[in-house]
Design a protein around this motif. Sequence first.
Motif, PDB file in Angstrom:
ATOM      1  N   GLU A 169       0.815  -1.225   0.000  1.00 22.78           N
ATOM      2  CA  GLU A 169       0.000   0.000   0.000  1.00 22.78           C
ATOM      3  C   GLU A 169       0.846   1.272   0.000  1.00 22.78           C
ATOM      4  O   GLU A 169       0.317   2.362   0.220  1.00 22.78           O
ATOM      5  N   ARG A 170       2.142   1.133  -0.218  1.00 26.02           N
ATOM      6  CA  ARG A 170       3.009   2.317  -0.229  1.00 26.02           C
ATOM      7  C   ARG A 170       2.623   3.244  -1.363  1.00 26.02           C
ATOM      8  O   ARG A 170       2.410   2.823  -2.501  1.00 26.02           O
ATOM      9  N   ILE A 171       2.584   4.527  -1.031  1.00 25.90           N
ATOM     10  CA  ILE A 171       2.343   5.581  -2.025  1.00 25.90           C
ATOM     11  C   ILE A 171       3.636   6.379  -2.174  1.00 25.90           C
ATOM     12  O   ILE A 171       4.103   6.990  -1.207  1.00 25.90           O
ATOM     13  N   PHE A 177      10.524   9.803  -1.304  1.00 30.65           N
ATOM     14  CA  PHE A 177       9.420  10.443  -0.581  1.00 30.65           C
ATOM     15  C   PHE A 177       8.170   9.582  -0.743  1.00 30.65           C
ATOM     16  O   PHE A 177       7.608   9.484  -1.845  1.00 30.65           O
ATOM     17  N   TYR A 178       7.739   8.977   0.342  1.00 29.91           N
ATOM     18  CA  TYR A 178       6.607   8.042   0.262  1.00 29.91           C
ATOM     19  C   TYR A 178       5.911   7.958   1.627  1.00 29.91           C
ATOM     20  O   TYR A 178       6.425   8.440   2.647  1.00 29.91           O
ATOM     21  N   TYR A 179       4.752   7.304   1.647  1.00 31.58           N
ATOM     22  CA  TYR A 179       4.073   7.007   2.911  1.00 31.58           C
ATOM     23  C   TYR A 179       3.320   5.695   2.769  1.00 31.58           C
ATOM     24  O   TYR A 179       2.974   5.271   1.666  1.00 31.58           O
ATOM     25  N   GLU A 180       3.085   5.049   3.906  1.00 33.34           N
ATOM     26  CA  GLU A 180       2.438   3.744   3.909  1.00 33.34           C
ATOM     27  C   GLU A 180       1.864   3.456   5.303  1.00 33.34           C
ATOM     28  O   GLU A 180       2.232   4.136   6.278  1.00 33.34           O
ATOM     29  N   PRO A 181       0.995   2.455   5.437  1.00 29.32           N
ATOM     30  CA  PRO A 181       0.459   2.102   6.763  1.00 29.32           C
ATOM     31  C   PRO A 181       1.574   1.669   7.713  1.00 29.32           C
ATOM     32  O   PRO A 181       2.661   1.276   7.284  1.00 29.32           O
ATOM     33  N   ILE A 182       1.290   1.706   8.994  1.00 28.60           N
ATOM     34  CA  ILE A 182       2.277   1.307  10.001  1.00 28.60           C
ATOM     35  C   ILE A 182       2.492  -0.202   9.925  1.00 28.60           C
ATOM     36  O   ILE A 182       1.562  -0.988  10.115  1.00 28.60           O
ATOM     37  N   SER A 183       3.709  -0.607   9.631  1.00 29.35           N
ATOM     38  CA  SER A 183       4.038  -2.030   9.518  1.00 29.35           C
ATOM     39  C   SER A 183       4.325  -2.617  10.898  1.00 29.35           C
ATOM     40  O   SER A 183       4.453  -1.884  11.898  1.00 29.35           O
ATOM     41  N   VAL A 204       5.985   7.931   7.150  1.00 23.07           N
ATOM     42  CA  VAL A 204       6.447   8.754   6.030  1.00 23.07           C
ATOM     43  C   VAL A 204       7.969   8.653   5.916  1.00 23.07           C
ATOM     44  O   VAL A 204       8.699   8.906   6.879  1.00 23.07           O
ATOM     45  N   GLY A 205       8.441   8.286   4.737  1.00 21.06           N
ATOM     46  CA  GLY A 205       9.873   8.296   4.445  1.00 21.06           C
ATOM     47  C   GLY A 205      10.193   9.511   3.594  1.00 21.06           C
ATOM     48  O   GLY A 205       9.440   9.839   2.664  1.00 21.06           O
ATOM     49  N   LEU A 206      11.287  10.190   3.908  1.00 23.61           N
ATOM     50  CA  LEU A 206      11.621  11.416   3.183  1.00 23.61           C
ATOM     51  C   LEU A 206      13.125  11.625   3.159  1.00 23.61           C
ATOM     52  O   LEU A 206      13.893  10.880   3.764  1.00 23.61           O
ATOM     53  N   GLN A 239      -0.102  12.880   2.448  1.00 26.14           N
ATOM     54  CA  GLN A 239       0.213  13.420   1.125  1.00 26.14           C
ATOM     55  C   GLN A 239       0.795  14.828   1.238  1.00 26.14           C
ATOM     56  O   GLN A 239       1.736  15.180   0.523  1.00 26.14           O
ATOM     57  N   ASP A 240       0.242  15.632   2.141  1.00 29.44           N
ATOM     58  CA  ASP A 240       0.770  16.992   2.356  1.00 29.44           C
ATOM     59  C   ASP A 240       2.226  16.935   2.833  1.00 29.44           C
ATOM     60  O   ASP A 240       3.049  17.747   2.397  1.00 29.44           O
ATOM     61  N   MET A 241       2.520  15.981   3.699  1.00 29.76           N
ATOM     62  CA  MET A 241       3.879  15.884   4.244  1.00 29.76           C
ATOM     63  C   MET A 241       4.910  15.579   3.149  1.00 29.76           C
ATOM     64  O   MET A 241       5.962  16.224   3.084  1.00 29.76           O
ATOM     65  N   VAL A 242       4.639  14.610   2.308  1.00 28.27           N
ATOM     66  CA  VAL A 242       5.628  14.291   1.271  1.00 28.27           C
ATOM     67  C   VAL A 242       5.779  15.449   0.290  1.00 28.27           C
ATOM     68  O   VAL A 242       6.890  15.723  -0.193  1.00 28.27           O
ATOM     69  N   GLU A 243       4.700  16.143  -0.002  1.00 25.31           N
ATOM     70  CA  GLU A 243       4.795  17.287  -0.922  1.00 25.31           C
ATOM     71  C   GLU A 243       5.590  18.430  -0.300  1.00 25.31           C
ATOM     72  O   GLU A 243       6.458  19.036  -0.956  1.00 25.31           O
ATOM     73  N   ILE A 244       5.318  18.735   0.974  1.00 21.45           N
ATOM     74  CA  ILE A 244       6.021  19.835   1.643  1.00 21.45           C
ATOM     75  C   ILE A 244       7.506  19.527   1.798  1.00 21.45           C
ATOM     76  O   ILE A 244       8.373  20.356   1.466  1.00 21.45           O
ATOM     77  N   PHE A 245       7.822  18.330   2.283  1.00 26.28           N
ATOM     78  CA  PHE A 245       9.224  18.007   2.517  1.00 26.28           C
ATOM     79  C   PHE A 245      10.001  17.825   1.212  1.00 26.28           C
ATOM     80  O   PHE A 245      11.214  18.074   1.171  1.00 26.28           O
ATOM     81  N   TYR A 246       9.320  17.447   0.167  1.00 22.27           N
ATOM     82  CA  TYR A 246       9.988  17.385  -1.130  1.00 22.27           C
ATOM     83  C   TYR A 246      10.395  18.795  -1.585  1.00 22.27           C
ATOM     84  O   TYR A 246      11.509  19.000  -2.085  1.00 22.27           O
ATOM     85  N   GLU A 247       9.513  19.759  -1.387  1.00 19.37           N
ATOM     86  CA  GLU A 247       9.825  21.143  -1.757  1.00 19.37           C
ATOM     87  C   GLU A 247      10.945  21.708  -0.885  1.00 19.37           C
ATOM     88  O   GLU A 247      11.832  22.414  -1.376  1.00 19.37           O
ATOM     89  N   LEU A 248      10.904  21.395   0.407  1.00 15.67           N
ATOM     90  CA  LEU A 248      11.974  21.861   1.301  1.00 15.67           C
ATOM     91  C   LEU A 248      13.325  21.307   0.848  1.00 15.67           C
ATOM     92  O   LEU A 248      14.320  22.035   0.765  1.00 15.67           O
TER      93      LEU A 248
END
Length: 289
Positions: A92-94, A100-106, A132-134, A156-165
């Motif tokens: 389910e990783r996005i 930069f990705y996110y997924e359920p808690i494994s 969230v991995g970044l 989704q906001d987190m990966v977008e923000i940290f990618y821009e940073l």
Amino acid sequence: MRFKYLKEFALLAGVIAIAAIGARLLAGGETLSDYAKKNPEAAVVSSTIEEVQEPEPVKESEPEPEVIEKPQPEPELEIVEEPEPEPKPSPERITYMDGFYYEPISNEIFKRISGISYPVDCTVPLDELRYVGLMYEDFNGETQKGELICNKALAQDMVEIFYELYSNGYQLESVKLVDEYGGDDTASMLANNTSCFNYRVVEGTTRLSNHAYGRAIDINPFYNPYITYNKDGTTNVSPAGSEAYADRSASFPYKIDENDLAYKLFKEHGFKWGGNWNNSKDYQHFERK
């Protein structure tokens, strides 16, 4: 009979004399002494016989002392700590961008947070959270891998923000789960660690923080402290030691204000900033309910 022997001796003496005369005649009348004077190179070496010096016996060389090499200590083996293995990708990783990705808690992540940021009395379902991995640029300008846990509504906001940073070279000193500091928010702030989820109450109250729901994040907290005001006009600055950064009129690195890129990005994504609060100031804090 005596005369008999005398006769024989006389005969022998006559023979010797005749032989001597004959030898002299054969030698041209020269005696051996005369011959030696005329032919010194043929003369027999004088009566003094030179002693033949025997060569000195060769001294047996003393055996060289045996060199015993001291055993060299074995080099110490350098113990290299292996980094923690990265969590296995979830089906389910996005992935937003590479790194930069996110997924359920494994299960692996749950083991790390269980009893720490996710205590036994936590009322937030795991399904409401996302890992969230970044990537980010540290204070040395080097790229590092970071991680945080947030509410799934903000992933989704987190990966977008940290990618821009990251793309703009915005520097963060550390981005680790607060569990690396035993779930201690103060220790995390002292390490200037950027973090999000932590099931805890607001400092000085019994009310759950928005961090408890994974809906708040603190950015470079040591340089952007949390300030409360007392009735006598004094202030409390947290973490201790960051008092110099409570004066927001001063200019210093990593300060978050309205001109800061992190401020602009979080505001664009609908977050509120703690620096705009009236009764207290939390310059590190962004939240979205």
